[in-house]
Design an enzyme around this catalytic site. Sequence first.
Site, short mmCIF file in Angstrom:
data_model
loop_
_atom_site.label_atom_id
_atom_site.label_comp_id
_atom_site.label_asym_id
_atom_site.label_seq_id
_atom_site.Cartn_x
_atom_site.Cartn_y
_atom_site.Cartn_z
N ASP A 71 0.83 -1.22 0.00
CA ASP A 71 0.00 0.00 0.00
C ASP A 71 0.86 1.27 0.00
O ASP A 71 2.09 1.22 0.04
CB ASP A 71 -0.94 -0.06 1.23
CG ASP A 71 -2.25 0.67 1.02
OD1 ASP A 71 -2.37 1.40 0.02
OD2 ASP A 71 -3.15 0.52 1.86
N ASP A 124 -9.99 3.92 -3.39
CA ASP A 124 -10.70 2.73 -2.90
C ASP A 124 -12.14 2.67 -3.40
O ASP A 124 -12.89 3.64 -3.30
CB ASP A 124 -10.73 2.73 -1.37
CG ASP A 124 -9.37 2.40 -0.79
OD1 ASP A 124 -8.39 2.29 -1.57
OD2 ASP A 124 -9.28 2.26 0.44
C1 GLA Z 1 -5.89 1.40 1.51
C2 GLA Z 1 -6.05 0.43 0.31
C3 GLA Z 1 -7.22 -0.49 0.58
C4 GLA Z 1 -6.99 -1.26 1.86
C5 GLA Z 1 -6.75 -0.29 3.02
C6 GLA Z 1 -6.30 -0.99 4.29
O1 GLA Z 1 -6.98 2.25 1.62
O2 GLA Z 1 -6.22 1.14 -0.87
O3 GLA Z 1 -7.40 -1.39 -0.50
O4 GLA Z 1 -5.89 -2.11 1.69
O5 GLA Z 1 -5.73 0.66 2.69
O6 GLA Z 1 -6.00 -0.09 5.30
#
Ligand code: GLA
Length: 409
Positions: free
Chosen positions: A153, A211
């Site tokens: 990430d 997301d």
């Molecule tokens: C970010 C990523 C998500 C998930 C969250 C976890 O937002 O883009 O897909 O993995 O972190 O904290």
Amino acid sequence: MALNCELPPDEGTIRGEIELSRGATASKLAQTPQMGFNTWNSFKGNYNESTANQIASLLISLGLKDAGYNYLILDEGWSDMARTTDGYLQSNQSTFSNGIVPLAERVHDMGLKLGLYGDSGILTCGFRPGSWGYEERDARTLASWGVDYWKYDNCGGFQAMSNAPQERFAVMRDALERSGREIFYSVCEWGFQFPWHWGGEIGHSYRMSGDITATFINETGCPCKTAYCLNTGYAGCSVTSILRKMREISVYQKPGHWLDMDMLEVGVGSMTVYMEQTHFAFWAALKSPLIIGADLRTLRNESLAVLTNRDVIAINQDSLGEPVHFVQGVSVEGALQVWAGEVKGGNVVLVFNEKSYSQDVDVSLKELGLGIQRPVRAKELWSGKSWGKIDRVKAELGAYQTLVFRITR
Ligand code: GLA
């Protein structure tokens, strides 16, 4: 006790000259888009070893493994809030008190593969230890545990680009390659710094958007709907906002380093069956990874049917690895989207009614830029209906419905 902000170890972390232009090494593990399950969309950080075991069993008993979903990926939550006192990543000491090895062994015995989540910054998005400065050590730890997949990430610092994502993500790529185990590398950079120009050199897959949420349309969330827009807020993307962005960047979709449209929301919120079919059809035909986000313990039969439609999955796993492209000339802004492309031995055409009510559509196959001159054999993949010869799609489509035609040449 180790502090999250302690200085990274000098030992083993190789920095300096990072070579970016090495796409070829990526291909072996990712000849077709990866398929699996990820905990994030339904569980966030609230799961434990027994949940992971349950999900693994359900992947088998619901027929999902047989349909191709073979990665069980634990997102944020599996790891502890601190490293061990000597600076190693460790599993969450209350929810995964047995560590990762027994789980990995069980998952492997079931014919599945195990994925974990980490971060290229100092901290993960959930404030657990990131791998910045620990890349070599962490890659070796993952290999020693038997991990097969690493989602990496973009939280935890460096948003001022003092360390560009290209560099941070490439350091981990190199560390994984030296780890002694083949580990799928899933880059999660939220489409923040135009990764379609560099993500393919680094990851087996790389995220192109913020997301996803379980919404079909969300006009206020996820401000970056176009590829030109630098993300100013990364969360809240709906199915159609991610699709809008793909109009511009589907040309960057390449086998071995898949543009990742984020995890599936099929079976998560309250989308209609047509919305779920549309979501799944576009993720499949655009060659996105297919990673289930639904809680398999409570999955509706209708959603399971969407996720296991073999014909649609076959489009996603087609050996050409070609995404469909938006056909501007026959689409009608805000009302009708037509996308088309190649698959081995033929073509695929998606016709999407973007309206919240039914409408009649009439699309000539000759006008799709596919070189179709004569009537062709076709099958619509949701209804299973086949035609010996058609030269146009004439149908009434329900609200937000997408018809998917597999054309044989
Ligand atoms: C970010 C990523 C998500 C998930 C969250 C976890 O937002 O883009 O897909 O993995 O972190 O904290």
